[in-house]
Design a protein around this motif. Structure first.
Motif, PDB file in Angstrom:
ATOM      1  N   MET A 224       0.841  -1.197   0.000  1.00  0.00           N
ATOM      2  CA  MET A 224       0.000   0.000   0.000  1.00  0.00           C
ATOM      3  C   MET A 224       0.874   1.245   0.000  1.00  0.00           C
ATOM      4  N   PRO A 225       0.353   2.344  -0.513  1.00  0.00           N
ATOM      5  CA  PRO A 225       1.139   3.594  -0.531  1.00  0.00           C
ATOM      6  C   PRO A 225       1.365   4.136   0.877  1.00  0.00           C
TER       7      PRO A 225
ATOM      8  N   LEU B 140      -6.360   3.960  -6.086  1.00  0.00           N
ATOM      9  CA  LEU B 140      -5.729   4.239  -7.375  1.00  0.00           C
ATOM     10  C   LEU B 140      -4.219   3.997  -7.299  1.00  0.00           C
ATOM     11  N   ASN B 141      -3.604   4.474  -6.244  1.00  0.00           N
ATOM     12  CA  ASN B 141      -2.153   4.279  -6.109  1.00  0.00           C
ATOM     13  C   ASN B 141      -1.803   2.803  -5.954  1.00  0.00           C
ATOM     14  N   ALA B 142      -2.606   2.085  -5.177  1.00  0.00           N
ATOM     15  CA  ALA B 142      -2.369   0.644  -5.001  1.00  0.00           C
ATOM     16  C   ALA B 142      -2.521  -0.088  -6.334  1.00  0.00           C
ATOM     17  N   GLU B 143      -3.455   0.374  -7.146  1.00  0.00           N
ATOM     18  CA  GLU B 143      -3.674  -0.257  -8.456  1.00  0.00           C
ATOM     19  C   GLU B 143      -2.478  -0.024  -9.379  1.00  0.00           C
ATOM     20  N   VAL B 144      -1.939   1.183  -9.322  1.00  0.00           N
ATOM     21  CA  VAL B 144      -0.737   1.487 -10.111  1.00  0.00           C
ATOM     22  C   VAL B 144       0.402   0.559  -9.687  1.00  0.00           C
TER      23      VAL B 144
ATOM     24  N   SER C 135       5.426   1.567  -1.282  1.00  0.00           N
ATOM     25  CA  SER C 135       5.991   2.492  -0.293  1.00  0.00           C
ATOM     26  C   SER C 135       7.044   3.391  -0.931  1.00  0.00           C
ATOM     27  N   GLU C 136       7.522   2.990  -2.123  1.00  0.00           N
ATOM     28  CA  GLU C 136       8.546   3.775  -2.810  1.00  0.00           C
ATOM     29  C   GLU C 136       7.986   4.487  -4.038  1.00  0.00           C
ATOM     30  N   LEU C 137       6.672   4.517  -4.159  1.00  0.00           N
ATOM     31  CA  LEU C 137       6.048   5.199  -5.293  1.00  0.00           C
ATOM     32  C   LEU C 137       6.443   6.677  -5.264  1.00  0.00           C
TER      33      LEU C 137
ATOM     34  N   GLY D 217      -4.389  25.973  21.195  1.00  0.00           N
ATOM     35  CA  GLY D 217      -3.603  27.173  20.907  1.00  0.00           C
ATOM     36  C   GLY D 217      -2.391  26.946  20.023  1.00  0.00           C
ATOM     37  N   ALA D 218      -2.321  25.777  19.402  1.00  0.00           N
ATOM     38  CA  ALA D 218      -1.217  25.502  18.477  1.00  0.00           C
ATOM     39  C   ALA D 218      -1.803  25.444  17.071  1.00  0.00           C
ATOM     40  N   LYS D 219      -0.960  25.166  16.099  1.00  0.00           N
ATOM     41  CA  LYS D 219      -1.447  24.893  14.754  1.00  0.00           C
ATOM     42  C   LYS D 219      -1.023  23.472  14.407  1.00  0.00           C
ATOM     43  N   ASN D 220      -1.820  22.808  13.601  1.00  0.00           N
ATOM     44  CA  ASN D 220      -1.455  21.458  13.198  1.00  0.00           C
ATOM     45  C   ASN D 220      -0.667  21.512  11.899  1.00  0.00           C
ATOM     46  N   ARG D 221       0.376  20.727  11.828  1.00  0.00           N
ATOM     47  CA  ARG D 221       1.141  20.623  10.600  1.00  0.00           C
ATOM     48  C   ARG D 221       1.442  19.162  10.309  1.00  0.00           C
ATOM     49  N   ILE D 222       1.470  18.847   9.015  1.00  0.00           N
ATOM     50  CA  ILE D 222       1.786  17.483   8.592  1.00  0.00           C
ATOM     51  C   ILE D 222       3.287  17.404   8.356  1.00  0.00           C
ATOM     52  N   LEU D 223       3.950  16.492   9.047  1.00  0.00           N
ATOM     53  CA  LEU D 223       5.384  16.291   8.852  1.00  0.00           C
ATOM     54  C   LEU D 223       5.593  14.981   8.110  1.00  0.00           C
ATOM     55  N   LYS D 224       6.662  14.934   7.328  1.00  0.00           N
ATOM     56  CA  LYS D 224       6.882  13.759   6.492  1.00  0.00           C
ATOM     57  C   LYS D 224       8.195  13.055   6.828  1.00  0.00           C
ATOM     58  N   ALA D 225       8.124  11.722   6.820  1.00  0.00           N
ATOM     59  CA  ALA D 225       9.328  10.920   7.020  1.00  0.00           C
ATOM     60  C   ALA D 225      10.034  10.739   5.673  1.00  0.00           C
ATOM     61  N   ASP D 226      11.214  10.112   5.713  1.00  0.00           N
ATOM     62  CA  ASP D 226      11.956   9.854   4.467  1.00  0.00           C
ATOM     63  C   ASP D 226      11.138   9.025   3.482  1.00  0.00           C
ATOM     64  N   ASN D 227      10.330   8.119   4.014  1.00  0.00           N
ATOM     65  CA  ASN D 227       9.516   7.262   3.137  1.00  0.00           C
ATOM     66  C   ASN D 227       8.175   7.917   2.800  1.00  0.00           C
ATOM     67  N   ASN D 228       8.056   9.219   3.090  1.00  0.00           N
ATOM     68  CA  ASN D 228       6.865  10.026   2.779  1.00  0.00           C
ATOM     69  C   ASN D 228       5.644   9.715   3.623  1.00  0.00           C
ATOM     70  N   GLU D 229       5.801   8.900   4.667  1.00  0.00           N
ATOM     71  CA  GLU D 229       4.670   8.697   5.577  1.00  0.00           C
ATOM     72  C   GLU D 229       4.455   9.993   6.354  1.00  0.00           C
ATOM     73  N   GLN D 230       3.171  10.310   6.580  1.00  0.00           N
ATOM     74  CA  GLN D 230       2.822  11.597   7.167  1.00  0.00           C
ATOM     75  C   GLN D 230       2.336  11.453   8.607  1.00  0.00           C
TER      76      GLN D 230
END
Lengths: 369, 135
Positions: free
Chosen positions: A43-44, A64-68, A77-79, B93-106
């Motif tokens: 999965m993405p 859609l991403n999983a289908e790709v 995970s590396e898409l 009183g904070a703001k939410n932000r999305i941070l990303k890991a090297d593998n793009n997980e948020q």
């Protein structure tokens, strides 16, 4: 005021005052013995919708991403980000649009209206549109974290875009009333439009592109041209989606309400075929209610939609068993980790959908002519 | 003997302080039109930015809110559910932000005005513990 460019969010957000707890996501004792496990592991990456209420776009993007990944046989995970469908970019397709194509599509698809999500969209509509017409922005081009950073937060996004998009639609409508033989009228209009668009939406628009935008026959197509430059559309390798797959839903067309057994069977069948599903119509209220039978209007105050990527059965020592599904939520990695990687009790979750039309959506191979 | 004991205590203290930050990792945070790396560390099973640690102890706005009483969750305006923990950031009183890991997980983080951050779900579940698992 600068606005980052956005898709049309129809919904305006957040946790209710009921929510010291949101209901329906129940973990199961991890010591119970698990059997019959089916899981889509490719999965993405996990994503977050922040507090923007476009949850339905995330399962659509996941499917859609999983289908790709499935078709291209690559590690999801590396898409790369420029190959990933952006949930933000997909959100606007959540409702039946007024393009000529979607109007024809909806005429053929009786489910389209019935599947209309409450005050927003649903993943079926997104998949229905994208698998036919493709052209959806990539995550690299349209990423929520960057947009929210520019505008402040989901609240600001939602308030500003209402005003800005209203102006934009007015602008488009006005362009259609200008007489084509009035060169000055056109020139003045385009100059002012270009200035306003660049200022409000942080989008650079050349004169040539501006003309093409306003030449579109519908507002949606105009919008599309404005916010998705050609370099932001996904790579052509996703062309297979147009001819090879199409969405399907449970309960089947023509049946108003399904049931738990049917839903679980569909989940197991689809996962066994190697594909995840979208689970919508989830009512997060403490006391969920189905649609009003007379008016057909939803009575729930907080809906949600998630991706289902796994199933298993767990049994206690007395051999009392229950179904468990793996949910991929759009609430970020931390939520997954703190909720047993998304493995949740199926009955208490699925019952909250009342098995209404559009509860489950998935992609299937199109019957070849 | 006493000197050996003292040395041992110092070594142990050093190792413990190191272990407390052994779980340090970096995430990408989009700020001022670019991605910057923020260091995250785990303290008492809670993820906060490393700038929250002063003299070996957590001391920042994120941590004081974490330890404090829950805030009232503001009302929902529309019937589609956003991320409740992300929304709760704004209530405290904070703001939410999305941070990303090297593998793009948020992952969502509450960002406070002293630039300290805390994992949004760590904060939310501290203030609103989830129900126990079904048996």
């Amino acid at each position: 005021m600068k606005h980052a460019f956005l898709t049309a969010f129809f919904c305006f957000f957040l946790a209710s005052n009921c929510y010291a707890q949101f209901y329906g996501f129940n973990k199961v004792d991890q010591s119970l013995k698990a059997t019959d496990q089916i899981e889509i592991t490719n999965m993405p990456p996990l994503m977050s919708q922040d507090s923007v209420a476009n949850c339905y776009a995330f399962p659509a993007a996941n499917l859609l991403n999983a289908e790709v990944c499935r078709y291209e046989k690559i590690k999801c995970s590396e898409l790369p980000q420029d190959q990933m469908f952006s949930p933000l970019g997909l959100a606007r397709y959540g409702r039946p649009e007024e393009t000529k194509e979607s109007a024809n599509l909806n005429a053929k698809n009786k489910n389209a209206d019935a599947l209309q999500g409450p005050d927003g969209g649903n993943s079926f509509n997104i998949l229905n549109y994208v698998t036919r017409y493709l052209s959806a922005p990539s995550e690299k081009c349209m990423s929520l974290d960057r947009i929210l950073s520019k505008v402040g937060g989901a609240d600001q996004v939602n308030e500003m875009q209402v005003h800005a998009f209203q102006r934009l639609e007015q602008m488009y409508s006005k362009s259609k009333k200008i007489k084509s033989d009035c060169a000055d009228c056109l020139s003045n209009f385009y100059a002012s439009a270009q200035d306003e668009i660049e200022k409000n939406f942080d989008v650079k628009v050349s004169s040539d592109r501006l003309l093409k935008m306003f030449a579109q026959s519908t507002y949606t197509e105009f919008f599309d041209r404005l916010f998705t430059p050609s370099e932001c559309y996904r790579a052509k390798n996703s062309a297979f989606l147009e001819s090879k797959v199409e969405p399907d839903s449970y309960p089947p067309e023509g049946i108003e309400n399904g049931n738990y057994a049917g839903a679980i069977e569909q989940i197991k069948d689809t996962l066994t075929s190697g594909r995840p599903l979208a689970l919508g119509n989830i009512c997060g209220d403490k006391e969920p209610k189905p649609k009003d039978k007379k008016t057909k209007k939803p009575q729930c105050k907080a809906f949600h939609e998630v991706t289902v990527a796994g199933y298993r059965k767990v049994c206690d020592k007395k051999n009392k068993c229950r179904d468990v599904v793996k949910v991929i939520n759009s609430w970020g990695k931390s939520w997954q980790e703190q909720n047993d990687e998304g493995w949740l009790d199926a009955k208490s979750l699925l019952d909250r959908t009342f098995y209404e039309e559009g509860t489950l959506t998935w992609l299937k191979d199109k019957a070849q002519e | 003997m006493a000197q050996r004991q003292s040395t041992g205590i110092v070594i142990i203290a050093f190792l413990l302080s190191f272990a407390a930050q052994a779980g340090e990792f970096s995430l990408r945070y989009y700020n001022n039109d670019k991605y910057e790396l923020v260091k995250i560390t785990e303290v008492q099973k809670t993820r906060v930015t490393s700038n929250c640690i002063k003299n070996g102890k957590p001391s920042c706005k994120a941590w004081s809110i974490f330890l404090g009483k829950p805030f009232k969750v503001s009302a929902q305006k529309v019937p589609l559910l956003g991320n409740p923990a992300a929304h709760y950031c704004w209530d405290v009183g904070a703001k939410n932000r999305i941070l990303k890991a090297d593998n793009n997980e948020q992952t969502d983080y509450c960002v406070f005005d002293d630039n300290s951050m805390i994992d949004s779900w760590d904060l939310y579940y501290k203030h609103f513990p989830p129900p126990p698992p079904i048996k």
